[in-house]
Design a protein around this motif. Structure first.
Motif, short mmCIF file in Angstrom:
data_model
loop_
_atom_site.label_atom_id
_atom_site.label_comp_id
_atom_site.label_asym_id
_atom_site.label_seq_id
_atom_site.Cartn_x
_atom_site.Cartn_y
_atom_site.Cartn_z
N CYS A 294 49.66 18.20 31.60
CA CYS A 294 48.29 18.05 32.10
C CYS A 294 48.19 16.96 33.16
CB CYS A 294 47.35 17.75 30.93
SG CYS A 294 47.15 19.14 29.78
N TYR A 295 48.88 15.85 32.97
CA TYR A 295 48.89 14.80 34.00
C TYR A 295 49.52 15.32 35.30
CZ TYR A 295 47.36 10.65 31.39
OH TYR A 295 46.62 9.71 30.73
N LEU A 296 50.60 16.07 35.16
CA LEU A 296 51.30 16.57 36.34
C LEU A 296 50.41 17.50 37.16
CD1 LEU A 296 54.00 16.71 37.88
CD2 LEU A 296 54.62 18.66 36.43
N LEU A 297 49.59 18.30 36.49
CA LEU A 297 48.70 19.23 37.18
C LEU A 297 47.47 18.54 37.76
CD1 LEU A 297 48.82 22.22 34.66
CD2 LEU A 297 49.92 22.10 36.91
N GLY A 298 47.03 17.44 37.13
CA GLY A 298 45.81 16.78 37.58
C GLY A 298 46.00 15.77 38.69
N ALA A 299 47.17 15.13 38.76
CA ALA A 299 47.37 14.04 39.71
C ALA A 299 47.14 14.42 41.18
CB ALA A 299 48.78 13.46 39.53
N PRO A 300 47.57 15.60 41.65
CA PRO A 300 47.39 15.92 43.08
C PRO A 300 45.92 15.99 43.52
CG PRO A 300 49.02 17.39 42.08
CD PRO A 300 48.36 16.64 40.95
N CYS A 301 45.00 16.18 42.59
CA CYS A 301 43.58 16.29 42.95
C CYS A 301 43.05 15.02 43.61
CB CYS A 301 42.74 16.62 41.72
SG CYS A 301 43.16 18.20 40.94
N LEU A 302 43.63 13.88 43.27
CA LEU A 302 43.14 12.62 43.81
C LEU A 302 43.49 12.43 45.28
CD1 LEU A 302 43.90 10.23 40.82
CD2 LEU A 302 41.81 11.48 41.34
N LEU A 303 44.44 13.21 45.79
CA LEU A 303 44.81 13.11 47.20
C LEU A 303 43.69 13.60 48.11
CD1 LEU A 303 48.51 14.36 46.94
CD2 LEU A 303 47.68 11.99 47.08
N LEU A 304 42.67 14.25 47.53
CA LEU A 304 41.52 14.71 48.32
C LEU A 304 40.70 13.55 48.87
CD1 LEU A 304 40.31 17.71 46.12
CD2 LEU A 304 41.57 17.81 48.27
N PHE A 305 40.92 12.33 48.37
CA PHE A 305 40.20 11.16 48.90
C PHE A 305 40.74 10.72 50.25
CE2 PHE A 305 38.76 10.52 44.51
CZ PHE A 305 37.45 10.10 44.73
N PHE A 321 40.36 16.78 38.35
CA PHE A 321 41.21 15.74 37.80
C PHE A 321 40.72 15.29 36.43
CE2 PHE A 321 41.58 11.12 37.12
CZ PHE A 321 42.95 11.03 36.93
N SER A 322 39.42 15.10 36.28
CA SER A 322 38.87 14.63 35.02
C SER A 322 39.09 15.64 33.90
CB SER A 322 37.37 14.35 35.17
OG SER A 322 37.15 13.28 36.07
N PHE A 323 38.95 16.93 34.22
CA PHE A 323 39.19 17.96 33.20
C PHE A 323 40.64 17.92 32.73
CE2 PHE A 323 40.60 22.31 32.16
CZ PHE A 323 39.79 22.55 31.06
N ALA A 389 53.75 9.21 37.83
CA ALA A 389 54.72 8.41 37.09
C ALA A 389 54.51 8.52 35.58
CB ALA A 389 54.62 6.94 37.53
N ALA A 390 53.25 8.54 35.13
CA ALA A 390 52.96 8.68 33.70
C ALA A 390 53.47 10.01 33.18
CB ALA A 390 51.46 8.55 33.46
N SER A 391 53.29 11.07 33.96
CA SER A 391 53.79 12.40 33.56
C SER A 391 55.31 12.39 33.40
CB SER A 391 53.38 13.44 34.61
OG SER A 391 53.94 14.70 34.31
N ALA A 392 56.01 11.80 34.38
CA ALA A 392 57.47 11.74 34.30
C ALA A 392 57.93 10.97 33.07
CB ALA A 392 58.02 11.08 35.57
#
Length: 423
Positions: A294-305, A321-323, A389-392
């Motif tokens: 779940c972390y691995l799938l959510g992290a890229p969403c923050l690059l939208l900033f 990301f929050s979901f 990093a947390a996902s890894a």
């Protein structure tokens, strides 16, 4: 009606009370981030001093958390919860009387000390009433309460700041906590089930000696540190980002800055609690695998900033990301309960809280220092690295350590139950 009788069962009444208390716990701490512009105007303080208000809360919370966890392993967890609720609600109300920045800073430290007593006791209390088959679902309600509370706390503080001044919101939130404490006896049992206790109270040394010999616990500590940096930066600075970037009033910025993070996180936690219990039904080690994915799938969403995104783009990125973070975090405390025996669980939660909030405090202050040069959008985009990093780290723990640590904790728990039965 019989189908819903379980809602009034004692073990679920505990969950409902702790959910409400968690909502106030996180609502009170989040109220400050919404009124930062008003504080800056009233007290004439810099961005760094604004960040320090968030940091000192987190650092005092971190310093107190290990001791708070061990106290909850040694004494009544129910009394710890109620005492903490009364204490932090009183401190919250006193913030409305702050005569200047130094007094507010001291009260933020006091809030951290009083609030840190709650979560270790609450998590262990739920674990004592709910076995692995319902544990993630039950614990997910605490997270739902916490994250819903941040929405309510931020919205209440923002509304009163816009209409009556920033102080009034703290009076309202503090009074609500004291009112809830008055109803505690009807919902919260005086003691946990005997089967969940050990023959003697766990000393801090015994608890730490056991916990720090569990490799998977270090994995969870590392995850807590990385996610703590990211999420506390978000919690503290996102309302100000909306106010500065999209010219929102404080009430709207407070609502937007919390609803995007919390509404979809609540949905994710609710779904994640059910999914976690299903995935771990016959293989408890799978909780950590779900956590990592779940972390691995959510992290890229923050690059939208990156760049200058529109409000819609930001809303979509933060919501997705929050979901995914909610799905992930539903596995957090249940995983800790799989690798730590019952008599040490509060200490374990306290140590994880200490690491997460200490790291978060550093992140909040660093964001205040970098805000002028990098901008909050760039800081938020950089948070994605923390979650990659947390996902890894969680993948490493799942593949190399988790199964052995679960088996060891299960054997210890059986031995302690036999000791209690003989006693």
């Amino acid at each position: 009606m019989k189908r819903f009788a379980w809602l009034l069962d004692e073990r679920w009444r505990v969950v409902w009370f702790l959910t409400l208390a968690a909502a106030l716990n996180f609502g009170d701490r989040s109220a400050m981030s919404v009124v930062l512009p008003a504080l800056q105007q009233d007290f004439g303080i810099t961005n760094v001093l604004l960040g320090l208000l968030g940091s000192v809360f987190l650092w005092s919370y971190a310093i107190g958390s290990p001791l708070a966890g061990n106290l909850a392993d040694r004494f009544s967890r129910s009394k710890m919860v109620i005492g903490s609720l009364i204490a932090w609600s009183t401190v919250t109300a006193l913030m409305g009387l702050a005569a200047g920045y130094p007094m507010l800073l001291v009260l933020r430290i006091a809030l951290g000390v009083t609030e840190c007593l709650f979560l270790p006791a609450a998590v262990a209390l739920i674990a004592s009433y709910h076995g692995p088959e319902t544990r993630a679902r039950a614990m997910s309600f605490i997270q739902i309460g916490a994250n819903s509370g941040m929405v309510v706390g931020g919205s209440v503080a923002g509304y009163f700041a816009d209409h009556y001044g920033w102080r009034v919101g703290f009076f309202v939130l503090g009074g609500a906590g004291i009112a809830l404490a008055l109803f505690s006896r009807t919902l919260l049992p005086a003691s946990a089930p005997r089967s969940a206790t050990s023959a003697r109270p766990a000393s801090f040394t015994d608890a730490v000696n056991y916990i720090l010999r569990v490799p998977s616990f270090y994995v969870l500590l590392g995850e807590s540190m990385l996610s703590g940096v990211g999420m506390w930066i978000f919690f503290t600075w996102l309302p100000l980002y909306f106010r500065e970037t999209f010219s929102m009033p404080m009430s709207a910025a407070g609502f937007a800055g919390t609803i995007m993070l919390q509404m979809w996180l609540v949905v994710g936690v609710l779904a994640g609690g059910w999914l976690s219990d299903r995935v771990a039904a016959h293989a408890p080690h799978r909780r950590m695998l779900l956590y990592a994915c779940c972390y691995l799938l959510g992290a890229p969403c923050l690059l939208l900033f990156l760049g200058q995104p529109s409000f819609t783009v930001v809303a979509v990125g933060v919501s997705v990301f929050s979901f995914m973070r909610g799905l992930a975090n539903a596995n957090d405390n249940p995983t800790q309960c799989e690798i730590v025996p019952p008599e040490y669980r509060s200490t374990g939660v306290g140590l994880m809280n200490a690491v997460a909030t200490a790291a978060g405090g550093c992140g909040v202050l660093m964001a205040g220092i970098l805000k002028r040069e990098v901008g909050l959008g760039g800081i938020f985009a950089g948070i994605s690295l923390c979650f990659f990093a947390a996902s890894a780290l969680l993948f490493v723990g799942y593949h190399f350590f988790l199964r052995k640590d679960i088996a060891r904790a299960q054997a210890r728990a059986v031995a302690m139950r036999d000791t209690v039965s003989v006693g």
